[in-house]
Design a protein around this motif. Structure first.
Motif, mmCIF file in Angstrom:
data_model
loop_
_atom_site.group_PDB
_atom_site.id
_atom_site.type_symbol
_atom_site.label_atom_id
_atom_site.label_comp_id
_atom_site.label_asym_id
_atom_site.label_seq_id
_atom_site.Cartn_x
_atom_site.Cartn_y
_atom_site.Cartn_z
ATOM 1 N N VAL A 284 40.753 76.157 20.143
ATOM 2 C CA VAL A 284 39.522 76.676 20.764
ATOM 3 C C VAL A 284 38.383 75.675 20.511
ATOM 4 C CG1 VAL A 284 37.880 78.590 20.879
ATOM 5 C CG2 VAL A 284 40.302 79.063 20.474
ATOM 6 N N HIS A 285 38.330 75.141 19.282
ATOM 7 C CA HIS A 285 37.335 74.106 18.980
ATOM 8 C C HIS A 285 37.499 72.900 19.904
ATOM 9 C CE1 HIS A 285 35.242 75.187 15.170
ATOM 10 N NE2 HIS A 285 36.195 76.082 15.144
ATOM 11 N N ILE B 251 36.260 73.684 23.408
ATOM 12 C CA ILE B 251 34.800 73.664 23.549
ATOM 13 C C ILE B 251 34.317 72.215 23.649
ATOM 14 C CG2 ILE B 251 32.588 74.248 22.452
ATOM 15 C CD1 ILE B 251 34.106 76.600 21.075
ATOM 16 N N GLY B 252 34.885 71.355 22.814
ATOM 17 C CA GLY B 252 34.511 69.946 22.871
ATOM 18 C C GLY B 252 34.843 69.331 24.225
ATOM 19 N N VAL C 103 35.298 70.902 27.272
ATOM 20 C CA VAL C 103 34.601 71.408 28.475
ATOM 21 C C VAL C 103 33.121 71.000 28.485
ATOM 22 C CG1 VAL C 103 36.145 73.382 28.711
ATOM 23 C CG2 VAL C 103 33.947 73.701 27.578
ATOM 24 N N GLY C 104 32.591 70.605 27.325
ATOM 25 C CA GLY C 104 31.205 70.131 27.291
ATOM 26 C C GLY C 104 30.199 71.258 27.328
ATOM 27 N N THR C 105 28.925 70.880 27.373
ATOM 28 C CA THR C 105 27.874 71.888 27.229
ATOM 29 C C THR C 105 27.547 72.604 28.541
ATOM 30 O OG1 THR C 105 26.241 70.143 27.524
ATOM 31 C CG2 THR C 105 26.763 70.770 25.262
ATOM 32 N N PRO D 129 29.929 73.971 31.226
ATOM 33 C CA PRO D 129 31.269 74.155 31.780
ATOM 34 C C PRO D 129 31.254 74.795 33.165
ATOM 35 C CG PRO D 129 30.788 75.874 30.199
ATOM 36 C CD PRO D 129 29.619 74.948 30.173
ATOM 37 N N GLY D 130 32.356 74.631 33.897
ATOM 38 C CA GLY D 130 32.535 75.326 35.166
ATOM 39 C C GLY D 130 32.833 76.793 34.930
ATOM 40 N N ALA D 131 32.909 77.545 36.036
ATOM 41 C CA ALA D 131 33.064 79.002 35.929
ATOM 42 C C ALA D 131 34.361 79.400 35.236
ATOM 43 C CB ALA D 131 32.995 79.627 37.322
ATOM 44 N N ALA E 67 34.168 78.505 31.484
ATOM 45 C CA ALA E 67 33.227 79.390 30.785
ATOM 46 C C ALA E 67 33.824 80.783 30.609
ATOM 47 C CB ALA E 67 31.910 79.469 31.550
ATOM 48 N N ALA E 68 34.460 81.296 31.666
ATOM 49 C CA ALA E 68 35.025 82.649 31.590
ATOM 50 C C ALA E 68 36.127 82.723 30.530
ATOM 51 C CB ALA E 68 35.559 83.081 32.952
ATOM 52 N N LEU F 265 36.478 80.815 27.902
ATOM 53 C CA LEU F 265 35.853 80.666 26.586
ATOM 54 C C LEU F 265 35.172 81.969 26.147
ATOM 55 C CD1 LEU F 265 35.748 78.276 24.745
ATOM 56 C CD2 LEU F 265 33.675 77.502 25.926
ATOM 57 N N GLY F 266 34.479 82.600 27.061
ATOM 58 C CA GLY F 266 33.799 83.854 26.736
ATOM 59 C C GLY F 266 34.793 84.943 26.370
ATOM 60 N N THR G 78 36.234 84.310 22.961
ATOM 61 C CA THR G 78 35.230 84.620 21.935
ATOM 62 C C THR G 78 35.180 86.125 21.664
ATOM 63 O OG1 THR G 78 33.927 82.719 22.647
ATOM 64 C CG2 THR G 78 32.788 84.366 21.310
ATOM 65 N N SER H 263 32.099 87.349 30.592
ATOM 66 C CA SER H 263 32.830 86.233 29.975
ATOM 67 C C SER H 263 32.196 84.897 30.348
ATOM 68 C CB SER H 263 34.300 86.233 30.417
ATOM 69 O OG SER H 263 34.976 87.328 29.869
ATOM 70 N N GLN H 264 31.834 84.776 31.619
ATOM 71 C CA GLN H 264 31.186 83.520 32.032
ATOM 72 C C GLN H 264 29.871 83.320 31.303
ATOM 73 O OE1 GLN H 264 30.729 82.185 36.049
ATOM 74 N NE2 GLN H 264 32.558 83.274 36.726
ATOM 75 N N LEU I 199 28.867 84.648 28.403
ATOM 76 C CA LEU I 199 29.090 84.369 26.978
ATOM 77 C C LEU I 199 29.683 82.970 26.789
ATOM 78 C CD1 LEU I 199 29.146 85.328 24.020
ATOM 79 C CD2 LEU I 199 31.331 86.442 24.498
ATOM 80 N N GLY I 200 30.624 82.613 27.659
ATOM 81 C CA GLY I 200 31.257 81.296 27.565
ATOM 82 C C GLY I 200 30.259 80.165 27.738
ATOM 83 N N ARG I 201 29.315 80.343 28.653
ATOM 84 C CA ARG I 201 28.295 79.293 28.838
ATOM 85 C C ARG I 201 27.446 79.135 27.583
ATOM 86 N NH1 ARG I 201 28.800 77.859 33.979
ATOM 87 N NH2 ARG I 201 29.283 79.532 35.438
ATOM 88 N N ALA J 185 29.579 77.314 24.963
ATOM 89 C CA ALA J 185 29.728 75.886 25.280
ATOM 90 C C ALA J 185 28.423 75.126 25.025
ATOM 91 C CB ALA J 185 30.166 75.718 26.732
ATOM 92 N N ALA J 186 27.313 75.760 25.393
ATOM 93 C CA ALA J 186 26.017 75.086 25.223
ATOM 94 C C ALA J 186 25.720 74.819 23.746
ATOM 95 C CB ALA J 186 24.901 75.930 25.839
ATOM 96 N N ASN K 55 30.951 72.824 19.702
ATOM 97 C CA ASN K 55 32.049 73.340 18.877
ATOM 98 C C ASN K 55 31.691 73.502 17.401
ATOM 99 O OD1 ASN K 55 32.134 70.646 18.459
ATOM 100 N ND2 ASN K 55 34.231 70.331 19.211
ATOM 101 N N PHE L 55 30.491 77.026 16.810
ATOM 102 C CA PHE L 55 31.331 78.154 17.231
ATOM 103 C C PHE L 55 31.720 79.076 16.071
ATOM 104 C CE2 PHE L 55 35.565 79.975 18.290
ATOM 105 C CZ PHE L 55 35.142 80.821 19.285
#
Lengths: 380, 343
Positions: A261-262, A265-266, A268-270, A272-274, A277-278, A280-281, A284, B320-321, B323-325, B328-329, B332, B335
């Motif tokens: 997961v770490h 995140i590294g 996809v960058g700060t 990310p695409g949809a 992001a989905a 990752l969310g 989490t 999810s999108q 929270l994921g954004r 990511a912002a 890592n 996290f």
């Protein structure tokens, strides 16, 4: 109302203070350890690392000072464990002794066993393995055939244990042997076995990654003294069942893929695409919730309650979570997994892709756990 | 759980269980009024949790919201509670306003300031709008509490709960205060998450009971491993959903209603409970077989609501999108500290 209940567990302020100490220690010690080793975390052994942790007082944390422990709370211990796992520390050498062997000896052992063994575990000098599974007895643990017969004053052991993690490094095994054939569950006894005893042969078995951490251990006329029995003769099944509640609810049951997961995140960058992001969310939300469930079980253990059903739920839900992560990441990021390139992402993906099958086998298979849950629901 | 909250839970479950009858649910779903339900709620004072009746309103609200879900209560008590919670966040009081009241979602609300401080515009998907006296709605960084005049147009969700549209023409709000509009979505998501957690507990219990009673091939279907393992999966989802919903309200209580905490917890709870709702409805229907697919059977009162609630105030995918954004912002290194700070 329901068959199970997960009460909130609040970490005490001293646990959060301890967390900062562990993070500082890890910030110093971890950078030299390669990413794919960190991905393996508690399935990787580094005896020197284990002794350094012991020197910090982070082995045997919750045990009595009489036996070399540190009398910290169960929840403080939880914080140390989760920080070690999250960083990917190679804690495999002492993991089993710390998690279940010493607690078992403290609970069921004789005074002499406690004094002889437990302080050395706390110092990181003695490592343990668990002799449960056999060639014909895996999930059906009560079918154990390896036998212990009375021989003079003591015992004589014959049989084979299989999938014994760390047997090649362990100083001792706590082994489950059949001492009577009259009762399936009632004829089992646990023994404290010095791995240097003549007649014991350890044969390493490479897993599918080529890594050798588990073993076949054969016993041919192995003679043990009378005081090698742990707890009562014929009490092995009840003792093993109690041991498994500790084995099944800890943070190692959902953090196994955290390194990936770490890395995700590294990667996809700060911004990310949809899809990224989905994913990752969602991961989490699952992780935060599993940790809260696991903490709740830790709180129950700390209060002396019996959370066998809750522990099985955490392990089952946790294994599904940690097992699905490599597949999710592989669909999102177009990188081929390999251990042969100096690319942390590719290496961690490779390592975890290959070891995930073990997540729902070790410590009780998915099928056994779901059977336990079904019984808890009143279906069996 | 402390004793007073256990008593609250028991009294809410006892009262709401009496209304969880297919005959009443069918009538309300057909659009008939059931004033006796709201009268019974007011007799217990459950609607006043954020209006001084509780010294720990967030934790008590979680108990009530789960009980509402567990018994698919056919009245806007969840909406009234979360409206009061939002009013509190905006520094306002709901005291003196006749209830029930409801709250609108920013995604379905367009309001503009008109002459003399009045508001003009429209809102839709308004839960139970036509039976509520007022709606809390977002407008230009404000919460405005606008009177509803009973002329809401009725749509229904697949839970067959009212989801109304309402037009406002130069309406004077009875109260207004500053509030981040994202908190409307968060409050709604928290409400639906807790209702889902309660409904999933009920679905688990009724499905286990059915599996023990229903015989096929000469024995209870619950004695088959195939069924046992499906119900074990359902139990895992139920455990996770309940912990996610409870923890959200606990942590908001601890933070004193902090906006960032509300947004994070709403995301975690809506994602986890939404996913659990999907699994729970699927496993329950498969276990009940054809009888559970009939109008006559009570299962659909739960599963249709689960399917509806999982979509409202942001689906699991939407949250999810979001929270994921934010994960990511932060990068890592942030996290794991974020996960542990969440408690």
């Amino acid at each position: 109302m329901g068959a199970f209940r997960f009460e909130p567990a609040q970490l005490p302020p001293e646990a959060e203070k301890l967390r900062a100490e562990v993070r500082a220690f890890l910030a110093e010690t971890m950078p030299g350890i390669p990413a794919h080793i960190r991905a393996g975390t508690w399935s990787r052994s580094d005896e020197d690392f284990s002794r350094r942790l012991a020197a910090k007082g982070w082995v045997g944390m919750a045990w009595s000072k009489t036996y070399g422990g540190h009398e910290r709370s169960f929840l403080e211990r939880y914080v140390v464990l989760e920080e070690l796992l999250a960083a990917g520390a190679p804690v495999g050498a002492h993991w089993i002794a710390d998690r279940q062997s010493a607690p078992l000896i403290l609970k069921f052992g004789t005074e002499a066993q406690k004094q002889a063994i437990v302080p050395k575990i706390a110092k990181g000098e003695l490592f343990f393995c668990i002799g449960m599974s056999e060639p014909d007895s895996g999930s059906d643990l009560a079918a154990t055939r390896a036998k212990a017969e009375r021989h003079g004053e003591g015992w004589r052991l014959n049989g084979t244990k299989l999938w014994t993690s760390g047997a090649h490094r362990a100083h001792y095994m706590i082994g489950l042997f059949r001492t009577s054939t009259e009762s399936k569950h009632g004829g089992l006894t646990q023994f404290l076995i010095d791995m240097k005893t003549p007649g014991i042969t350890v044969r390493p078995i490479a897993d599918l990654t080529g890594h050798k951490h588990f073993n076949e251990v054969s016993f041919v006329d192995v003679e043990l003294p009378a005081d090698a029995v742990i707890g009562g003769e014929g009490q092995g099944w009840a003792q093993v069942t109690a041991e498994l509640a500790y084995e099944r609810s800890g943070p190692e049951r959902f953090l196994s893929s955290l390194r990936l997961v770490h890395e995700l995140i590294g990667r996809v960058g700060t911004n990310p695409g949809a899809r990224e992001a989905a994913a990752l969310g969602r991961l989490t939300a699952h992780l935060v919730t599993l940790r809260r469930m696991s903490l709740s079980v830790a709180g129950m253990l700390a209060r002396g309650e019996d959370p066998a059903l809750e522990a099985s739920l955490v392990k089952d839900v946790g294994a599904v979570f940690e097992q699905e992560i490599p597949g999710i990441v592989q669909e999102l990021i177009d990188v081929e997994p390999t251990l042969d390139r100096a690319d942390d992402f590719a290496r961690v993906l490779a390592e975890l892709t290959m070891i995930t099958p073990s997540f729902s086998l070790r410590g009780g298979t998915r099928e056994v756990l779901r059977g336990i849950i079904a019984r808890g629901l009143g279906l069996r | 759980m402390d004793e007073s909250r256990t008593i609250l839970e028991e009294s809410a479950n006892k009262l709401f269980a009496g209304f969880a009858e297919p005959a009443l649910l069918r009538r309300v779903e057909a659009g008939e009024a059931a004033p006796e339900v709201w009268a019974a709620i007011e007799a217990m004072g459950f609607e006043l949790i954020f209006s001084g009746a509780s010294d720990d309103p967030w934790r008590d609200a979680a108990v009530i919201l789960k009980a509402c879900g567990r018994h698919v209560l056919p009245a806007p008590l969840p909406e009234t509670l979360m409206t009061a919670a939002l009013m509190q966040c905006a520094g306002l009081e709901l005291e003196g306003v006749p209830k029930p009241v409801t709250l609108g979602a920013p995604a379905h609300t367009e309001l503009a300031l008109a002459e003399g401080g009045s508001v003009t515009g429209r809102t839709s998907h308004l839960a139970w709008g036509h039976v509520c006296t007022h709606a809390a709605l977002p407008m230009l960084g404000q919460l405005v509490l606008a009177p509803l005049d009973g002329r809401s147009q009725g749509d229904r969700s697949i839970g067959r709960e009212p989801r109304d549209s309402h037009v406002f023409v130069s309406v004077t709000p009875v109260a207004s205060g500053p509030l981040n509009e994202q908190l409307f979505t968060a409050a709604g998501a928290l409400m639906r998450a807790a209702q889902m957690a309660g409904a999933i507990e009920a679905v688990l219990e009724m499905t286990v009971q059915y599996a023990r009673e229903r015989h096929q091939f000469g024995k209870p279907i619950g004695s088959f491993q195939a069924i046992q393992h499906q119900l074990a999966i359902l139990a895992g989802h139920s455990a996770a959903a309940t912990r996610a919903a409870d923890a959200a309200f606990e942590r908001i209580a601890q933070s004193g209603g902090d906006a960032d905490v509300m947004l994070f917890e709403a995301a975690v709870a809506k994602i986890r409970c939404g996913e659990a709702a999907t699994a729970a409805a699927s496993i329950a229907h498969q276990t009940f077989g054809a009888i559970g697919f009939t109008d006559e059977h009570k299962l659909h009162y739960f599963t249709r609501r689960l399917w509806s609630w999982r979509s409202e105030f942001g689906s699991a995918g939407w949250w999810s999108q979001k929270l994921g954004r934010s994960v990511a912002a932060a990068g890592n290194d942030a996290f794991w500290p974020m996960v542990t700070a969440a408690g």
